[in-house]
Design a protein around this motif. Structure first.
Motif, short mmCIF file in Angstrom:
data_model
loop_
_atom_site.label_atom_id
_atom_site.label_comp_id
_atom_site.label_asym_id
_atom_site.label_seq_id
_atom_site.Cartn_x
_atom_site.Cartn_y
_atom_site.Cartn_z
N PHE A 225 0.79 -1.21 -0.03
CA PHE A 225 0.08 0.07 0.12
C PHE A 225 0.86 1.08 0.17
O PHE A 225 0.52 2.28 -0.57
CB PHE A 225 -1.04 -0.07 1.38
N TRP A 226 1.97 1.29 0.78
CA TRP A 226 2.81 2.34 0.86
C TRP A 226 3.43 2.63 -0.54
O TRP A 226 3.76 3.90 -1.07
CB TRP A 226 3.89 2.35 1.98
N THR A 227 3.71 1.47 -1.34
CA THR A 227 4.31 1.71 -2.56
C THR A 227 3.55 2.24 -3.63
O THR A 227 3.82 3.04 -4.34
CB THR A 227 5.06 0.38 -3.19
N LEU A 228 2.24 1.69 -3.53
CA LEU A 228 1.47 1.95 -4.58
C LEU A 228 0.70 3.26 -4.39
O LEU A 228 0.41 4.01 -5.31
CB LEU A 228 0.24 0.87 -4.78
N GLU A 229 0.47 3.54 -3.22
CA GLU A 229 -0.47 4.62 -3.00
C GLU A 229 0.27 5.93 -2.22
O GLU A 229 -0.07 7.13 -2.44
CB GLU A 229 -1.49 4.35 -1.72
N GLY A 230 1.74 5.98 -1.98
CA GLY A 230 2.34 6.78 -1.47
C GLY A 230 2.86 8.02 -2.21
O GLY A 230 2.42 9.18 -1.97
N ARG A 231 3.41 7.39 -3.40
CA ARG A 231 3.72 8.66 -4.44
C ARG A 231 2.64 9.10 -5.04
O ARG A 231 2.47 10.56 -5.21
CB ARG A 231 4.31 7.76 -5.67
N ALA A 232 1.43 8.43 -5.31
CA ALA A 232 0.08 9.22 -5.72
C ALA A 232 -0.52 9.98 -4.56
O ALA A 232 -0.80 11.15 -5.19
CB ALA A 232 -0.84 8.15 -6.03
N GLU B 179 1.93 13.21 -4.92
CA GLU B 179 1.55 14.06 -6.17
C GLU B 179 0.28 14.75 -6.21
O GLU B 179 0.19 15.92 -6.70
CB GLU B 179 1.45 13.19 -7.21
N SER B 180 -0.70 14.13 -5.56
CA SER B 180 -2.04 14.84 -5.26
C SER B 180 -1.98 16.01 -4.41
O SER B 180 -2.53 17.07 -4.60
CB SER B 180 -3.04 13.73 -4.89
N SER B 181 -1.18 15.85 -3.28
CA SER B 181 -1.00 16.97 -2.43
C SER B 181 -0.17 18.22 -3.17
O SER B 181 -0.61 19.26 -2.96
CB SER B 181 -0.29 16.44 -1.30
N ARG B 182 0.73 17.80 -3.87
CA ARG B 182 1.55 18.92 -4.64
C ARG B 182 0.54 19.54 -5.57
O ARG B 182 0.91 20.85 -5.86
CB ARG B 182 2.83 18.29 -5.29
N SER B 183 -0.30 18.74 -6.39
CA SER B 183 -1.03 19.41 -7.32
C SER B 183 -1.96 20.47 -6.69
O SER B 183 -2.45 21.41 -7.12
CB SER B 183 -1.78 18.17 -8.09
N PHE B 184 -2.55 19.89 -5.65
CA PHE B 184 -3.67 20.62 -4.84
C PHE B 184 -2.82 21.88 -4.37
O PHE B 184 -3.62 23.15 -4.56
CB PHE B 184 -4.01 19.96 -3.64
N SER C 46 -11.66 16.08 -13.86
CA SER C 46 -10.63 16.70 -13.00
C SER C 46 -9.52 15.86 -12.33
O SER C 46 -9.93 14.80 -11.80
CB SER C 46 -11.67 17.49 -11.82
N LYS C 47 -8.30 16.13 -12.13
CA LYS C 47 -7.46 15.38 -11.66
C LYS C 47 -7.01 15.78 -10.22
O LYS C 47 -6.13 15.05 -9.44
CB LYS C 47 -6.03 15.45 -12.40
N SER C 48 -7.52 16.80 -9.77
CA SER C 48 -7.09 17.35 -8.32
C SER C 48 -8.43 17.90 -7.78
O SER C 48 -9.12 18.68 -8.31
CB SER C 48 -5.93 17.94 -8.06
#
Length: 271
Positions: A40-47, A50-55, A251-253
């Motif tokens: 879960f950390w590998t699959l969801e952590g990076r996403a 990226e979502s936080s930075r985009s927001f 919408s992506k974010s």
């Protein structure tokens, strides 16, 4: 002086075998949890990053376009919106109704509580409701287990009845039991796991895989809450028009969605 060795009794041998097997089971359980954590950390952590930075980027662009809105005011607005939604308030209209805590929402919450699904999209906010929820769950969860046990017993009786009738016809009880059990299993899969996604897909606008995922998460009583049926009704929203549906899908974010709402609602002017 030689002393004969006493043989270990059955209880001693059982205890000696139970302790290593229990320790091994605990290690396997912890290893399985570690595996899930890593995946879960590998699959969801990076996403998630990226979502936080985009927001944050979209929020900064919003602040540049709406110069009269400073960063603390925007953060406060976002926190108030999130908290109001968690409390079940109506967000998209001027109504003073109870929003998601109407009759349908309350019934949905009651069902998700006693079935231990607990989607998390709705939770009591007042202390009186929380105390009632405790007693409601203490009685409702055992009652739900009794009902499920009774239904399972009736289903088993039905399978045994079919098996006995097939066994009397074919003169092969073993094959009849296998056929009746297989038929019951396939019927359960069709009725509770394969066919309901078609209804969810039609009513909620999800894909079949999303609907199948929701059906499995519900049947297993995991209930993550990322997909909830009747989401428009339970969140007190109105049916969106075609342009809004296209925006929701593209919408992506959250930041981009918030920016669109502000621009659409105010025509690009200062708030």
């Amino acid at each position: 002086m030689y002393r004969p060795r006493t043989r270990a009794g059955p209880e001693d041998r059982g205890w000696g075998c139970a302790v290593p097997s229990t320790v091994l089971l605990l290690f396997a359980y912890l290893a399985y949890l570690a595996l899930g954590t890593g995946v879960f950390w590998t699959l969801e952590g990076r996403a998630a990053q990226e979502s936080s930075r985009s927001f944050q980027r979209d929020k900064w662009e919003l602040l540049q376009n709406f110069t009269c809105l400073d960063r603390p005011a925007l953060d406060s607005l976002i926190r108030d919106v999130v908290q109001a939604y968690k409390n079940g308030a109506s967000l998209l209209s001027n109504t003073t109704g109870m929003g998601r805590w109407e009759l349908l929402g309350s019934f949905f919450f009651s069902v998700s509580t006693i079935t231990t699904i607990g989607y998390g999209n709705l939770s009591p906010n007042t202390m009186a409701a929380r105390l009632f929820c405790i007693f409601f769950a203490l009685v409702g969860i055992p009652l739900n287990l009794v009902v499920l046990n009774r239904l399972g017993h009736l289903m088993q009786q039905g399978v045994n009845h079919c098996s006995s009738r097939l066994g009397g016809t074919w003169q092969d009880p073993g094959k009849a039991r296998w056929l009746a059990g297989s038929g019951a299993l396939l019927s359960g899969l069709l009725l509770f796991l394969l066919l309901p996604p078609l209804l969810f897909s039609h009513m909620e606008g999800w894909s079949y895989m999303e609907s199948f995922y929701f059906a499995f998460i519900t049947l297993s009583t995991v209930g993550f809450g990322d997909y909830v049926i009747a989401s428009y009704l339970l969140s007190d929203t109105r049916k969106p028009n075609r342009d809004w549906q296209i925006l929701e899908r593209t919408s992506k974010s959250s930041g981009g969605l918030l920016k669109y709402r502000l621009l659409a609602g105010h025509g690009g002017s200062c708030l």
